[in-house]
Design an enzyme around this catalytic site. Structure first.
Site, mmCIF file in Angstrom:
data_model
loop_
_atom_site.group_PDB
_atom_site.id
_atom_site.type_symbol
_atom_site.label_atom_id
_atom_site.label_comp_id
_atom_site.label_asym_id
_atom_site.label_seq_id
_atom_site.Cartn_x
_atom_site.Cartn_y
_atom_site.Cartn_z
ATOM 1 N N ASP A 83 59.457 56.732 70.234
ATOM 2 C CA ASP A 83 58.044 56.606 69.846
ATOM 3 C C ASP A 83 57.132 56.271 71.018
ATOM 4 O OD1 ASP A 83 58.880 56.960 67.166
ATOM 5 O OD2 ASP A 83 59.391 54.844 67.076
ATOM 6 N N LYS A 125 55.945 61.066 72.918
ATOM 7 C CA LYS A 125 56.478 62.291 73.539
ATOM 8 C C LYS A 125 55.757 63.538 73.056
ATOM 9 C CE LYS A 125 60.920 61.156 72.696
ATOM 10 N NZ LYS A 125 60.858 59.715 72.523
ATOM 11 N N GLY A 152 60.551 62.571 65.334
ATOM 12 C CA GLY A 152 59.301 63.112 64.799
ATOM 13 C C GLY A 152 58.303 63.218 65.922
ATOM 14 N N HIS A 153 57.915 64.442 66.283
ATOM 15 C CA HIS A 153 56.942 64.634 67.350
ATOM 16 C C HIS A 153 55.659 65.213 66.764
ATOM 17 C CE1 HIS A 153 60.374 64.923 70.540
ATOM 18 N NE2 HIS A 153 60.240 63.732 70.004
ATOM 19 N N GLN A 201 64.174 60.413 70.561
ATOM 20 C CA GLN A 201 64.451 58.963 70.594
ATOM 21 C C GLN A 201 64.203 58.392 72.007
ATOM 22 O OE1 GLN A 201 67.285 60.882 68.922
ATOM 23 N NE2 GLN A 201 65.896 60.773 67.221
HETATM 24 P P1 IMP Z 1 69.431 56.753 63.039
HETATM 25 O O1 IMP Z 1 69.154 57.573 64.265
HETATM 26 O O2 IMP Z 1 68.707 57.273 61.827
HETATM 27 O O3 IMP Z 1 70.890 56.550 62.798
HETATM 28 O O4 IMP Z 1 68.822 55.284 63.290
HETATM 29 C C1 IMP Z 1 69.373 54.391 64.252
HETATM 30 C C2 IMP Z 1 68.271 53.596 64.936
HETATM 31 O O5 IMP Z 1 67.489 54.465 65.762
HETATM 32 C C3 IMP Z 1 67.276 52.930 63.977
HETATM 33 O O6 IMP Z 1 66.857 51.705 64.552
HETATM 34 C C4 IMP Z 1 66.116 53.905 63.948
HETATM 35 O O7 IMP Z 1 64.893 53.269 63.608
HETATM 36 C C5 IMP Z 1 66.120 54.382 65.388
HETATM 37 N N1 IMP Z 1 65.547 55.716 65.571
HETATM 38 C C6 IMP Z 1 66.128 56.904 65.292
HETATM 39 N N2 IMP Z 1 65.317 57.924 65.625
HETATM 40 C C7 IMP Z 1 64.205 57.386 66.143
HETATM 41 C C8 IMP Z 1 63.024 57.946 66.707
HETATM 42 O O8 IMP Z 1 62.830 59.170 66.816
HETATM 43 N N3 IMP Z 1 62.107 57.042 67.149
HETATM 44 C C9 IMP Z 1 62.303 55.712 67.101
HETATM 45 N N4 IMP Z 1 63.395 55.140 66.585
HETATM 46 C C10 IMP Z 1 64.342 55.970 66.117
#
Ligand code: IMP
Length: 429
Positions: free
Chosen positions: A13, A16, A40-41, A225
């Site tokens: 976040d 990007k 999510g972009h 991420q």
């Molecule tokens: P997962 O990727 O859904 O398994 O989540 C694992 C951790 O990564 C959690 O703390 C989510 O909030 C975080 N996370 C996953 N994708 C994103 C992203 O695109 N932006 C920010 N945090 C993310």
């Protein structure tokens, strides 16, 4: 430099979408290489706002191509929804401009059900995943029992494998988690549709990438991420299940390390984190609230409020080292305007010892107290700035110090959400 990898230097976040958007305009090809629709972009193209989760951003521009490479995990349901929405808004998507790797693993409905069931069972100890099935899909990949997009080429075999997997998954869902069982018939019906609609897009993304590299095309690798959510290098277990570090592009997209042209790291000039896990500079006060509301810090994918805090140079410096960052793209400088004092964590105190590195044990990281440097704040409307000299002196000092502490030069500074509200200091393409 003809290709660049974009990474998030914090916990995701970092903004990007906007930077990807700026670079995409000049790129020939955009490649997603890890993660899935946990990302999510948000992009604004031709005055229209788009929130993309799986489709590479290049698709929004005519004449560019997108690859969803093998390191990505794909929820076909979500991908089709996203494609339908984009096509409904006039975006041209065809096998001409989008290739999906046959090797990418499929996020099956049971992966989502397991992700959600596990998280709710964990209660207060939960990771705070996005609930999109990312972890369980990568688990099955590592356990060598996953279904790959290429399996959709043989629908009968796909359905057979899926039905077989469902026996074990339903056992877990109903027996261990008290969740409802999934039906093999529903899965069969869904997979028939996936095969029909996505089949034409399947291909060898590594070859397509190799050909583009040979042509010396401008390629943008769209990381998702952030480095501190990396499965190996992040604050395990509060991480995602893929590798958002820059080097992951070699495995996820299929190319040699020497072929990486450059690495641009996104750094938000404060910190945010969604979900659980250590966050040394987190603020639970009015400044944190200011950052959240002024910075609109709510998730693109889940809508969750993000935890907010001061910039942590230990975190960013580590990402610069891990990824071989050439430049920093600093975002959301405008959000800091109006704060009388700005802080940057330069080190931590752990049990009385001053450290400038991140402890491997998450419990130690939880105990780290940030050591701050204070800088005078700045005020006013920064959105018209197009050169560093247009910024207030205090903002320039803050940026200089950020770059010095994080260990990489500035490539771009974002001073507002619109594409034009940007100071470009280094042209990648
Ligand atoms: P997962 O990727 O859904 O398994 O989540 C694992 C951790 O990564 C959690 O703390 C989510 O909030 C975080 N996370 C996953 N994708 C994103 C992203 O695109 N932006 C920010 N945090 C993310």
């Amino acid at each position: 430099m003809r290709n660049v990898v974009i990474v998030g230097a914090q916990w995701g976040d970092e903004g990007k979408g906007k930077v990807v958007d700026i670079l995409t305009e000049k790129a020939n090809m955009v490649v997603r290489f890890q993660g899935g629709n946990n990302a999510g972009h948000t992009l604004v193209v031709g005055g229209e706002k788009y929130a993309l989760h799986l489709v590479p951003s290049g698709i929004l521009h005519p004449g560019k191509s997108g690859l969803i490479a093998g390191g990505v995990v794909i929820d076909p349901e979500v991908l089709l929804e996203e494609m339908d929405e984009l096509m409904g808004r006039g975006v041209k998507i065809s096998p001409e401009n989008l290739t999906i790797s046959e090797k990418a693993h499929v996020i099956m409905p049971y992966h989502k059900a397991l992700d959600q069931a596990r998280e709710s069972r964990k209660g207060a100890d939960k990771i705070g995943t996005t609930g999109r099935g990312i972890g369980p899909a990568y688990e099955d990949k590592a356990a060598r029992v996953g279904l790959r997009m290429g399996d959709l080429r043989n629908p009968a075999a796909f359905r057979e494998k899926a039905a077989h997997a469902l026996i074990e998954k339903n056992h877990l869902l109903t027996g261990l988690y008290g969740a409802p069982a999934l039906s093999a018939e529903d899965l069969t019906a869904q997979s028939r549709l996936w095969a029909e609609r996505l089949g034409p897009y399947l291909g060898d993304t590594r070859r397509r990438l190799h050909q583009a590299l040979e042509r010396d095309d401008k390629i943008l690798f769209e990381g998702a991420q952030g480095v501190h959510l990396d499965l190996d290098h992040g604050s395990y277990p509060f991480v995602t299940s893929s590798n958002p570090v820059a080097g992951s592009v070699t495995v996820g997209a299929g190319m040699a390390p020497q072929q990486i042209g450059g690495v641009l790291a996104l750094v938000k000039c404060y910190s945010t984190r969604v979900g659980a896990g250590p966050f040394p500079t987190e603020l639970h006060d009015a400044t944190g609230d200011h950052l959240r509301s002024k910075g609109a810090e709510f998730g693109t994918t889940t809508g969750r409020p993000r935890r907010c805090g001061w910039l942590d140079a230990v975190i960013v410096r580590t990402s610069v080292e891990l990824c071989g960052v050439d430049h920093l793209a600093v975002t959301k400088l405008d959000v800091l305007a109006g704060l009388p004092e700005l802080k940057i964590a330069t080190h931590y105190l752990l049990g009385g010892e001053k450290i400038d590195w991140i402890p491997a044990d998450v419990r130690d990281m939880e105990r780290c107290q940030p050591v701050y440097e204070s800088w005078p704040g700045f005020d006013g409307d920064l959105s018209k700035a197009r050169k560093l000299e247009d910024l207030p002196a205090a903002a320039r000092r803050y940026l200089d110090r950020l770059s010095e502490l994080c260990g990489a030069p500035l490539g771009l500074v974002s001073v507002g959400p619109d594409r034009e509200e940007t100071i470009i200091l280094h042209e990648y393409f």
